[in-house]
Design a protein around this motif. Sequence first.
Motif, PDB file in Angstrom:
ATOM      1  N   ASN A 312      26.968  20.857 -15.227  1.00 26.74           N
ATOM      2  CA  ASN A 312      28.285  21.353 -15.894  1.00 26.74           C
ATOM      3  C   ASN A 312      29.099  20.071 -15.824  1.00 26.74           C
ATOM      4  N   THR A 313      30.309  20.302 -16.625  1.00 22.72           N
ATOM      5  CA  THR A 313      31.329  19.201 -16.690  1.00 22.72           C
ATOM      6  C   THR A 313      32.299  19.337 -15.583  1.00 22.72           C
ATOM      7  N   ASP A 319      33.627  25.019 -15.131  1.00 24.59           N
ATOM      8  CA  ASP A 319      33.815  25.026 -16.505  1.00 24.59           C
ATOM      9  C   ASP A 319      33.061  25.980 -17.317  1.00 24.59           C
ATOM     10  N   ASN A 321      31.272  25.045 -20.266  1.00 20.01           N
ATOM     11  CA  ASN A 321      30.157  24.825 -20.767  1.00 20.01           C
ATOM     12  C   ASN A 321      29.106  24.397 -19.794  1.00 20.01           C
ATOM     13  N   GLN A 323      25.073  23.237 -19.374  1.00 21.57           N
ATOM     14  CA  GLN A 323      24.341  22.168 -19.976  1.00 21.57           C
ATOM     15  C   GLN A 323      22.888  22.233 -19.439  1.00 21.57           C
ATOM     16  N   THR A 339      23.295  23.531 -24.997  1.00 22.20           N
ATOM     17  CA  THR A 339      24.623  23.969 -24.294  1.00 22.20           C
ATOM     18  C   THR A 339      24.793  25.300 -24.357  1.00 22.20           C
ATOM     19  N   LYS A 341      27.611  28.656 -23.106  1.00 26.74           N
ATOM     20  CA  LYS A 341      29.129  28.955 -22.637  1.00 26.74           C
ATOM     21  C   LYS A 341      28.992  29.895 -21.477  1.00 26.74           C
TER      22      LYS A 341
END
Length: 351
Positions: A312-313, A319, A321, A323, A339, A341
């Motif tokens: 994750n970011t 977040d 987003n 991954q 990715t 969401k």
Amino acid sequence: MYKNLRLWLLGGLMLAAASCKTDDEVVVPTKYGTGFLMVSEGNYGKNAGDLNYYDYNRDTVLPYVYSAENPGKTLGPNTSTMEFGTIYNNKIYLVGKYGAPFVVLDASTLKETNRIDALPGDDGRAFVGIDETRGLLSTSTGVFPVNLTNLTLGAAVSGVTGEVTDMFRSGNHIFLLSIKDGIVVLNANDYSIAKKLGTAVSGFVQSQDGNVWAASKTQLKKINASSLAVDSITTNFPVYFNEFTYNSSSMVASPAENAIYIISGANKVYKYLPGQASSLNTPFITLPAGQYFYGKGIWFDRIRNILVLNSNTNMYGADINNQLYLYSATSGALLHSSTYKGYFFPGMILN
């Protein structure tokens, strides 16, 4: 490259369908036959945990597949957290904390077949299968035998007190990760304590040579699965662990070669080849800048011989987003990234 990857993955799936299953192999549900299932912790206070499904062929994540297959049911209140999942004898076992239930699903359909809503301490940790009728459930208040026939809990295992997280069975021994006592080994026949092996923060996996592995903060612990003799190997990196999450530890083993993979820090994976100290000197994989592991963070796809990394970011998973990174378990080469969401807080991919 991705077109070739898809063909390779499809070929691996066909091979999987024709091969025999061992206890620790992933059973791919027939309705979700081209990917893997991820345990979602849930968005605390808003949504309960669930299962998400990644489809290799479509390169997409289907969210909330537990809810889709079980209308009207949830994996606990929205103040609980679903953390752990495993597949044993064609059943999926899910365990959570903060009031989450212990839930059993049919691995072919994802339909719920049984559950225990109230767990000891109201706080589950993990499940391990022992044989056709027996399993163990770890909790914040000890370890409890599970009757798999009617899904009932017995009295706490004697001599094991306090919080226990990971558990692993190898032959006649069951390895427990106890917060108070470190590695505790039980005899599988009667759950008596065979031996206590000292401090650890992470475990367990079994390498191709038959050894069981755990880790302290700065050492790998190689355990002979029969004699329970322990060798300690000092790492050149801190072993990652999170005392506040209760999914399976962030280490995996390869069935294709004698190797284990360990997460260090928030973004590195080391590949250790037993007996080769130099393999601990350099990270095998480093996540791209701005990506951080969340939950267990790592899974070994035994059919395709790839590592699947989840990040994750935001270091705390907060977040939208998320991954997925697919790496060659042999070379460490990045094969693909995807990715998806949503505020899922992915705990782990089902083992």
